[in-house]
Design a protein around this motif. Structure first.
Motif, PDB file in Angstrom:
ATOM      1  N   MET A   1       5.408   5.736 -11.233  1.00 41.33           N
ATOM      2  CA  MET A   1       4.051   5.599 -10.716  1.00 41.33           C
ATOM      3  C   MET A   1       3.702   6.762  -9.804  1.00 41.33           C
ATOM      4  SD  MET A   1       2.507   2.579  -8.266  1.00 41.33           S
ATOM      5  CE  MET A   1       3.544   3.144  -6.903  1.00 41.33           C
ATOM      6  N   ALA A   2       4.675   7.206  -9.009  1.00 40.34           N
ATOM      7  CA  ALA A   2       4.439   8.333  -8.097  1.00 40.34           C
ATOM      8  C   ALA A   2       4.137   9.618  -8.861  1.00 40.34           C
ATOM      9  CB  ALA A   2       5.656   8.537  -7.195  1.00 40.34           C
ATOM     10  N   LEU A   3       4.607   9.710 -10.103  1.00 41.16           N
ATOM     11  CA  LEU A   3       4.422  10.910 -10.908  1.00 41.16           C
ATOM     12  C   LEU A   3       3.176  10.844 -11.790  1.00 41.16           C
ATOM     13  CD1 LEU A   3       8.139  11.442 -11.987  1.00 41.16           C
ATOM     14  CD2 LEU A   3       6.907  12.615 -10.154  1.00 41.16           C
TER      15      LEU A   3
ATOM     16  N   ARG B   1       5.794   9.353  -1.665  1.00 39.19           N
ATOM     17  CA  ARG B   1       6.268   8.210  -2.444  1.00 39.19           C
ATOM     18  C   ARG B   1       7.709   8.428  -2.933  1.00 39.19           C
ATOM     19  NH1 ARG B   1       0.970   6.509  -6.158  1.00 39.19           N
ATOM     20  NH2 ARG B   1      -0.515   6.413  -4.424  1.00 39.19           N
ATOM     21  N   LEU B   2       7.992   9.645  -3.363  1.00 38.40           N
ATOM     22  CA  LEU B   2       9.357   9.941  -3.806  1.00 38.40           C
ATOM     23  C   LEU B   2      10.331   9.954  -2.631  1.00 38.40           C
ATOM     24  CD1 LEU B   2       8.878  12.660  -6.568  1.00 38.40           C
ATOM     25  CD2 LEU B   2       9.062  10.177  -6.812  1.00 38.40           C
ATOM     26  N   GLU B   3       9.893  10.437  -1.487  1.00 42.75           N
ATOM     27  CA  GLU B   3      10.739  10.383  -0.301  1.00 42.75           C
ATOM     28  C   GLU B   3      11.089   8.944   0.045  1.00 42.75           C
ATOM     29  OE1 GLU B   3       9.388  14.347   2.274  1.00 42.75           O
ATOM     30  OE2 GLU B   3       8.429  12.397   2.661  1.00 42.75           O
ATOM     31  N   LEU B   4      10.106   8.066  -0.059  1.00 40.86           N
ATOM     32  CA  LEU B   4      10.328   6.663   0.286  1.00 40.86           C
ATOM     33  C   LEU B   4      11.374   6.034  -0.619  1.00 40.86           C
ATOM     34  CD1 LEU B   4       7.628   4.100   1.257  1.00 40.86           C
ATOM     35  CD2 LEU B   4       9.373   3.465  -0.415  1.00 40.86           C
ATOM     36  N   VAL B   5      11.234   6.205  -1.937  1.00 36.29           N
ATOM     37  CA  VAL B   5      12.182   5.573  -2.849  1.00 36.29           C
ATOM     38  C   VAL B   5      13.563   6.201  -2.714  1.00 36.29           C
ATOM     39  CG1 VAL B   5      11.693   7.058  -4.855  1.00 36.29           C
ATOM     40  CG2 VAL B   5      12.494   4.720  -5.206  1.00 36.29           C
ATOM     41  N   ALA B   6      13.642   7.511  -2.507  1.00 42.77           N
ATOM     42  CA  ALA B   6      14.943   8.171  -2.361  1.00 42.77           C
ATOM     43  C   ALA B   6      15.659   7.697  -1.109  1.00 42.77           C
ATOM     44  CB  ALA B   6      14.756   9.691  -2.318  1.00 42.77           C
ATOM     45  N   ARG B   7      14.932   7.559  -0.020  1.00 43.56           N
ATOM     46  CA  ARG B   7      15.563   7.113   1.227  1.00 43.56           C
ATOM     47  C   ARG B   7      15.962   5.653   1.175  1.00 43.56           C
ATOM     48  NH1 ARG B   7      11.042  10.478   4.501  1.00 43.56           N
ATOM     49  NH2 ARG B   7      12.127  12.505   4.502  1.00 43.56           N
ATOM     50  N   MET B   8      15.199   4.849   0.450  1.00 46.74           N
ATOM     51  CA  MET B   8      15.601   3.456   0.264  1.00 46.74           C
ATOM     52  C   MET B   8      16.911   3.375  -0.512  1.00 46.74           C
ATOM     53  SD  MET B   8      11.972   1.485  -0.494  1.00 46.74           S
ATOM     54  CE  MET B   8      12.792  -0.023  -0.989  1.00 46.74           C
TER      55      MET B   8
ATOM     56  N   GLU C   1       0.853  -1.187   0.000  1.00 47.44           N
ATOM     57  CA  GLU C   1       0.000   0.000   0.000  1.00 47.44           C
ATOM     58  C   GLU C   1       0.891   1.240   0.000  1.00 47.44           C
ATOM     59  OE1 GLU C   1      -3.215   0.175  -0.331  1.00 47.44           O
ATOM     60  OE2 GLU C   1      -3.458  -2.009  -0.364  1.00 47.44           O
ATOM     61  N   PRO C   2       1.057   1.912  -1.129  1.00 46.11           N
ATOM     62  CA  PRO C   2       1.957   3.074  -1.177  1.00 46.11           C
ATOM     63  C   PRO C   2       1.371   4.255  -0.415  1.00 46.11           C
ATOM     64  CG  PRO C   2       0.769   2.849  -3.239  1.00 46.11           C
ATOM     65  CD  PRO C   2       0.435   1.626  -2.431  1.00 46.11           C
ATOM     66  N   PRO C   3       2.238   5.173   0.014  1.00 45.00           N
ATOM     67  CA  PRO C   3       1.741   6.397   0.652  1.00 45.00           C
ATOM     68  C   PRO C   3       0.815   7.163  -0.289  1.00 45.00           C
ATOM     69  CG  PRO C   3       4.115   6.182   0.948  1.00 45.00           C
ATOM     70  CD  PRO C   3       3.707   5.130  -0.039  1.00 45.00           C
ATOM     71  N   GLU C   4       0.039   8.066   0.269  1.00 49.85           N
ATOM     72  CA  GLU C   4      -0.986   8.760  -0.513  1.00 49.85           C
ATOM     73  C   GLU C   4      -0.405   9.737  -1.530  1.00 49.85           C
ATOM     74  OE1 GLU C   4      -4.238   8.477  -0.740  1.00 49.85           O
ATOM     75  OE2 GLU C   4      -4.286   6.774   0.653  1.00 49.85           O
ATOM     76  N   GLY C   5       0.487  10.614  -1.096  1.00 53.48           N
ATOM     77  CA  GLY C   5       0.937  11.703  -1.955  1.00 53.48           C
ATOM     78  C   GLY C   5       2.175  11.382  -2.767  1.00 53.48           C
TER      79      GLY C   5
END
Length: 341
Positions: free
Chosen positions: A229-231, A187-194, A179-183
């Motif tokens: 997908m986030a975009l 979502r971009l923060e998540l992938v960048a931090r990973m 379940e991805p984050p809403e905004g």
């Protein structure tokens, strides 16, 4: 040099050596890993690596695949080998040989028969994580696995092919939430931090990743797909969306390159970043003694706490702020009646 404190890594070496000599750590016992050393003594990964390298050089420990670094079987309490034998001191350019069984024994062992690509990649990655990609040669990996070097070529064509397998394996260890984050921003923060954490754990990874000549690493594709997908739904054409993806990826990669550079510098100098900066202070203050650089002089006086993770997070937020402006502009130009409103 008289009167200066010993480098931090030598103090840790002395402590672990004491534990071995007193029998607190007995033959076959695991010694603290590089990550445990960083936690216990508050040093950087390169310093921890230098500690284990020195203990191996002194003949006190050995690396055991699948287990870790353990006390050498032949070391007894109070009888640990002394560092720097006279005959080796006369040839400082000649490195101490790695502890391993005779070549004939390795080639004749059953290890060759049970060797797998997964095991080769696992060991190669472990060596590169600790000692750098250059240390993860085919010969070194074979030595860690206690097999003949040629045995590796039955599973992987060459070092370049092995590197691709290592990269793919690293990426595949990470997964995104169902379940991805809403905004879009979350979502971009998540992938960048990973990606940032991945490069932190594997310092060799960022310099090997290429933007101009991207490697065919299947395990990395989910990261691109997640970003695109986030975009979705923000009004970007496919080309602009992919450019935004590359910009984010290259920011993380470009910042993470400093991780490996610092690791190598610390391994060569024996000083972590804080110790190195402390040694530069006299020269810096001499340069800033004039009135040419009043702001820098004020900063040097008040102090600046450099933190690479903080630098990454600051830049990430500013990059996302810029993308937010782009998305607002795209939405505004796509509104009915634009530009007349």
């Amino acid at each position: 040099m008289n009167g200066q404190a010993a480098p931090r890594y030598t103090r840790i070496v002395d402590e672990l050596r004491r534990r071995i000599e007193t029998g607190e750590l007995t033959p076959g016992d695991r010694v603290p890993s590089t990550r445990e050393i960083t936690r216990q003594w508050g040093v950087a990964m390169a310093t921890a690596t230098k500690v284990l390298t020195e203990l191996r050089r002194q003949g006190l420990v050995r690396a055991v695949p699948g287990v870790g670094t353990v006390v050498e079987p032949g070391v007894r309490p109070g009888r640990a080998k002394r560092p720097e034998r006279p005959e080796r001191a006369a040839h400082p350019e000649r490195p101490a040989p790695a502890h391993r069984p005779p070549a004939a024994a390795r080639r004749g062992s059953t290890a060759d028969q049970t060797l797998t690509l997964e095991r080769i990649v696992e060991v190669a990655t472990a060596v590169a994580d600790v000692e750098g990609l250059a240390a993860s040669s085919m010969r070194r990996v074979a030595a860690e696995l206690e097999v003949a070097t040629m045995s590796l070529y039955r599973h992987v064509a060459d070092k370049d092919a092995l590197l691709l397998e290592m990269m793919d394996s690293v990426f595949r260890r990470w997964s995104f939430p169902e379940e991805p984050p809403e905004g879009w921003r979350e979502r971009l923060e998540l992938v960048a931090r990973m990606l940032w954490e991945m490069c932190r754990r594997h310092p060799w990874l960022a310099p090997t990743l290429s933007v101009t000549r991207p490697q065919m690493v299947a395990g990395a594709l989910p990261f691109s797909e997640w970003t695109l997908m986030a975009l979705d739904g923000l009004g970007l054409d496919p080309s602009t969306a992919f450019t935004a993806h590359l910009t984010l990826f290259n920011y993380v990669r470009g910042t993470a390159v400093n991780v490996e550079m610092e690791t190598e510098a610390e391994a060569l100098s024996g000083l972590d970043a804080e110790e190195w900066m402390a040694g530069q202070e006299p020269a810096l203050h001499a340069i800033l003694a004039t009135d040419r650089f009043p702001r820098l002089r004020h900063l040097a006086t008040t102090g600046y706490d450099f933190d690479l993770d903080g630098l990454f997070e600051f830049g990430l937020q500013r990059l996302l702020d810029g993308l937010a402006v782009l998305f607002e502009e795209v939405a505004r130009t796509a509104a009915p009646g634009y530009p007349y409103g």
